[in-house]
Design a protein around this motif. Structure first.
Motif, PDB file in Angstrom:
ATOM      1  N   TRP A 110       2.772  -3.924  20.323  1.00 46.58           N
ATOM      2  CA  TRP A 110       1.476  -3.714  19.679  1.00 46.58           C
ATOM      3  C   TRP A 110       1.648  -3.410  18.187  1.00 46.58           C
ATOM      4  N   GLN A 111       2.695  -2.690  17.865  1.00 45.10           N
ATOM      5  CA  GLN A 111       2.961  -2.400  16.448  1.00 45.10           C
ATOM      6  C   GLN A 111       3.188  -3.700  15.679  1.00 45.10           C
ATOM      7  N   ASP A 112       4.041  -4.565  16.223  1.00 43.14           N
ATOM      8  CA  ASP A 112       4.305  -5.855  15.570  1.00 43.14           C
ATOM      9  C   ASP A 112       3.024  -6.672  15.434  1.00 43.14           C
ATOM     10  N   ASP A 113       2.262  -6.743  16.527  1.00 43.57           N
ATOM     11  CA  ASP A 113       1.034  -7.551  16.527  1.00 43.57           C
ATOM     12  C   ASP A 113       0.016  -7.008  15.531  1.00 43.57           C
ATOM     13  N   ALA A 114      -0.190  -5.704  15.547  1.00 49.00           N
ATOM     14  CA  ALA A 114      -1.209  -5.090  14.694  1.00 49.00           C
ATOM     15  C   ALA A 114      -0.820  -5.173  13.214  1.00 49.00           C
ATOM     16  N   GLU A 115       0.448  -4.992  12.918  1.00 47.12           N
ATOM     17  CA  GLU A 115       0.885  -5.072  11.518  1.00 47.12           C
ATOM     18  C   GLU A 115       0.627  -6.459  10.945  1.00 47.12           C
ATOM     19  N   LYS A 116       0.893  -7.480  11.749  1.00 46.51           N
ATOM     20  CA  LYS A 116       0.661  -8.855  11.283  1.00 46.51           C
ATOM     21  C   LYS A 116      -0.830  -9.116  11.061  1.00 46.51           C
ATOM     22  N   GLU A 117      -1.676  -8.540  11.925  1.00 43.94           N
ATOM     23  CA  GLU A 117      -3.118  -8.747  11.796  1.00 43.94           C
ATOM     24  C   GLU A 117      -3.703  -7.961  10.622  1.00 43.94           C
ATOM     25  N   ILE A 118      -3.226  -6.767  10.424  1.00 41.49           N
ATOM     26  CA  ILE A 118      -3.785  -5.885   9.403  1.00 41.49           C
ATOM     27  C   ILE A 118      -3.241  -6.193   8.011  1.00 41.49           C
ATOM     28  N   ARG A 119      -2.052  -6.746   7.970  1.00 41.74           N
ATOM     29  CA  ARG A 119      -1.388  -7.006   6.681  1.00 41.74           C
ATOM     30  C   ARG A 119      -2.271  -7.743   5.661  1.00 41.74           C
ATOM     31  N   PRO A 120      -2.945  -8.846   6.017  1.00 40.82           N
ATOM     32  CA  PRO A 120      -3.752  -9.554   5.012  1.00 40.82           C
ATOM     33  C   PRO A 120      -4.845  -8.692   4.394  1.00 40.82           C
ATOM     34  N   TYR A 121      -5.426  -7.790   5.195  1.00 35.04           N
ATOM     35  CA  TYR A 121      -6.490  -6.925   4.692  1.00 35.04           C
ATOM     36  C   TYR A 121      -5.946  -5.922   3.678  1.00 35.04           C
ATOM     37  N   VAL A 122      -4.758  -5.401   3.959  1.00 35.82           N
ATOM     38  CA  VAL A 122      -4.133  -4.448   3.041  1.00 35.82           C
ATOM     39  C   VAL A 122      -3.710  -5.153   1.757  1.00 35.82           C
ATOM     40  N   GLU A 123      -3.136  -6.350   1.907  1.00 38.03           N
ATOM     41  CA  GLU A 123      -2.653  -7.078   0.729  1.00 38.03           C
ATOM     42  C   GLU A 123      -3.807  -7.532  -0.160  1.00 38.03           C
ATOM     43  N   LYS A 124      -4.956  -7.807   0.431  1.00 42.14           N
ATOM     44  CA  LYS A 124      -6.113  -8.224  -0.364  1.00 42.14           C
ATOM     45  C   LYS A 124      -6.532  -7.130  -1.338  1.00 42.14           C
ATOM     46  N   GLU A 125      -6.422  -5.872  -0.913  1.00 39.59           N
ATOM     47  CA  GLU A 125      -6.867  -4.753  -1.745  1.00 39.59           C
ATOM     48  C   GLU A 125      -5.743  -4.107  -2.547  1.00 39.59           C
ATOM     49  N   LEU A 126      -4.504  -4.157  -2.019  1.00 35.20           N
ATOM     50  CA  LEU A 126      -3.430  -3.359  -2.616  1.00 35.20           C
ATOM     51  C   LEU A 126      -2.213  -4.158  -3.065  1.00 35.20           C
ATOM     52  N   GLY A 127      -2.215  -5.458  -2.814  1.00 33.34           N
ATOM     53  CA  GLY A 127      -1.053  -6.254  -3.190  1.00 33.34           C
ATOM     54  C   GLY A 127      -0.069  -6.387  -2.047  1.00 33.34           C
ATOM     55  N   ASP A 128       1.025  -7.075  -2.293  1.00 35.16           N
ATOM     56  CA  ASP A 128       2.012  -7.374  -1.249  1.00 35.16           C
ATOM     57  C   ASP A 128       2.561  -6.109  -0.599  1.00 35.16           C
ATOM     58  N   VAL A 129       2.776  -6.194   0.715  1.00 36.48           N
ATOM     59  CA  VAL A 129       3.396  -5.091   1.452  1.00 36.48           C
ATOM     60  C   VAL A 129       4.469  -5.646   2.371  1.00 36.48           C
ATOM     61  N   LEU A 130       5.446  -4.815   2.672  1.00 33.34           N
ATOM     62  CA  LEU A 130       6.461  -5.149   3.661  1.00 33.34           C
ATOM     63  C   LEU A 130       6.096  -4.432   4.951  1.00 33.34           C
ATOM     64  N   ILE A 131       6.270  -5.121   6.086  1.00 38.76           N
ATOM     65  CA  ILE A 131       6.001  -4.504   7.382  1.00 38.76           C
ATOM     66  C   ILE A 131       7.317  -4.066   8.018  1.00 38.76           C
ATOM     67  N   SER A 132       7.225  -3.381   9.154  1.00 39.09           N
ATOM     68  CA  SER A 132       8.385  -2.734   9.771  1.00 39.09           C
ATOM     69  C   SER A 132       9.558  -3.673   9.988  1.00 39.09           C
ATOM     70  N   LYS A 133       9.289  -4.858  10.555  1.00 33.73           N
ATOM     71  CA  LYS A 133      10.367  -5.798  10.864  1.00 33.73           C
ATOM     72  C   LYS A 133      11.132  -6.185   9.604  1.00 33.73           C
ATOM     73  N   GLU A 134      10.408  -6.409   8.518  1.00 37.58           N
ATOM     74  CA  GLU A 134      11.058  -6.782   7.260  1.00 37.58           C
ATOM     75  C   GLU A 134      11.890  -5.627   6.709  1.00 37.58           C
ATOM     76  N   MET A 135      11.382  -4.404   6.848  1.00 37.67           N
ATOM     77  CA  MET A 135      12.123  -3.238   6.381  1.00 37.67           C
ATOM     78  C   MET A 135      13.400  -3.048   7.193  1.00 37.67           C
ATOM     79  N   GLU A 136      13.315  -3.282   8.498  1.00 26.80           N
ATOM     80  CA  GLU A 136      14.491  -3.161   9.362  1.00 26.80           C
ATOM     81  C   GLU A 136      15.544  -4.191   8.981  1.00 26.80           C
ATOM     82  N   ASP A 137      15.093  -5.426   8.718  1.00 27.48           N
ATOM     83  CA  ASP A 137      16.033  -6.485   8.339  1.00 27.48           C
ATOM     84  C   ASP A 137      16.751  -6.143   7.039  1.00 27.48           C
ATOM     85  N   ILE A 138      16.021  -5.564   6.083  1.00 22.12           N
ATOM     86  CA  ILE A 138      16.626  -5.174   4.809  1.00 22.12           C
ATOM     87  C   ILE A 138      17.638  -4.055   5.019  1.00 22.12           C
TER      88      ILE A 138
END
Length: 243
Positions: A110-138
């Motif tokens: 659910w975390q993975d699914d929700a982050e992918k769904e919510i990400r565009p809304y956050v980026e529209k107002e605040l700019g690019d964001v990294l989600i958990s999976k990307e942070m883990e990979d880094i």
């Protein structure tokens, strides 16, 4: 033997005892930070049996988590598992509090699914964001410092569901429903690597309103913190709102 010499020998003895004590403490601490191979094998074996009994689709144990700092509370060792169909990475562990084997599959999916769904809304107002999976990979990359330097300052989005949500709602892991089908209220944590701006509250409220309007998330608790990429707190207070 002179009085001065006796004092020096006494001080030397005391210092030696203290030094030995410090060395012993450091050795004990270092050893406690290392994982026990027998315990690692034990949790792998337990997790394999648990997965065979509870998951119809393929899963792979790829590592073991040793909670040497006691952050998790209910376990010390946990098997790290990847679901072959969904790609979800989750934990399987023996819960010391309940006395049962448990997993975090649904909360992590659910975390993975929700982050992918919510990400565009956050980026529209605040700019690019990294989600958990990307942070883990880094973080897990051998070149993570170079990658971190290359991307510079970045914002983060993290969704948090209760780890026991699957057990609480009695959801079959082989038929993982969408988080949208349940009255859940996850925590949305956004980390901005900049100072606060006057328009921020309006931006955060716009994100919440859009999520509710489009039925992406009906309820939640949004928390925004201002922390630089190297971990320096940029503002004393967090912004938060329940909806």
């Amino acid at each position: 033997m002179g009085k001065t010499k006796k004092i020096l020998l006494t001080l030397l003895g005391v210092f030696s005892i203290i030094l030995v004590g410090v060395v012993i403490l450091l050795f004990s601490f270092t050893q406690s930070m290392k994982a026990d191979p027998d315990e690692e094998k034990k949790i792998r074996d337990q997790a394999e049996r648990y997965l065979e009994e509870n998951f119809d689709q393929g899963t792979e144990i790829y590592d073991v988590l040793y909670d040497n700092m006691g952050n998790r509370g209910c376990f010390e060792y946990a098997a790290k598992v990847k679901h072959e169909k969904y790609g979800t990475q989750f934990l399987v562990y023996f819960n010391d509090e309940t006395g049962e084997m448990e997993d975090t599959f649904l909360s992590d999916k659910w975390q993975d699914d929700a982050e992918k769904e919510i990400r565009p809304y956050v980026e529209k107002e605040l700019g690019d964001v990294l989600i958990s999976k990307e942070m883990e990979d880094i973080a897990e990359s051998e070149d993570w410092e170079e990658i971190q330097e290359e991307i510079g300052d970045y914002n983060q989005l993290l969704l948090i569901f209760d780890e026991g949500i699957g057990k609480e709602l009695k959801i079959d892991p082989n038929k993982p429903a969408s988080y949208k089908d349940y009255e859940v209220s996850p925590t949305i944590r956004i980390t901005l690597s900049r100072k606060k701006q006057d328009a921020d509250e309006d931006r955060f409220t716009a994100v919440i309103n859009a999520l509710k309007k489009d039925r992406v998330l009906k309820h939640g608790n949004m928390i925004v913190e201002y922390i630089s990429t190297n971990g320096v707190q940029l503002e004393d207070d967090e912004w938060h709102k329940k909806f």
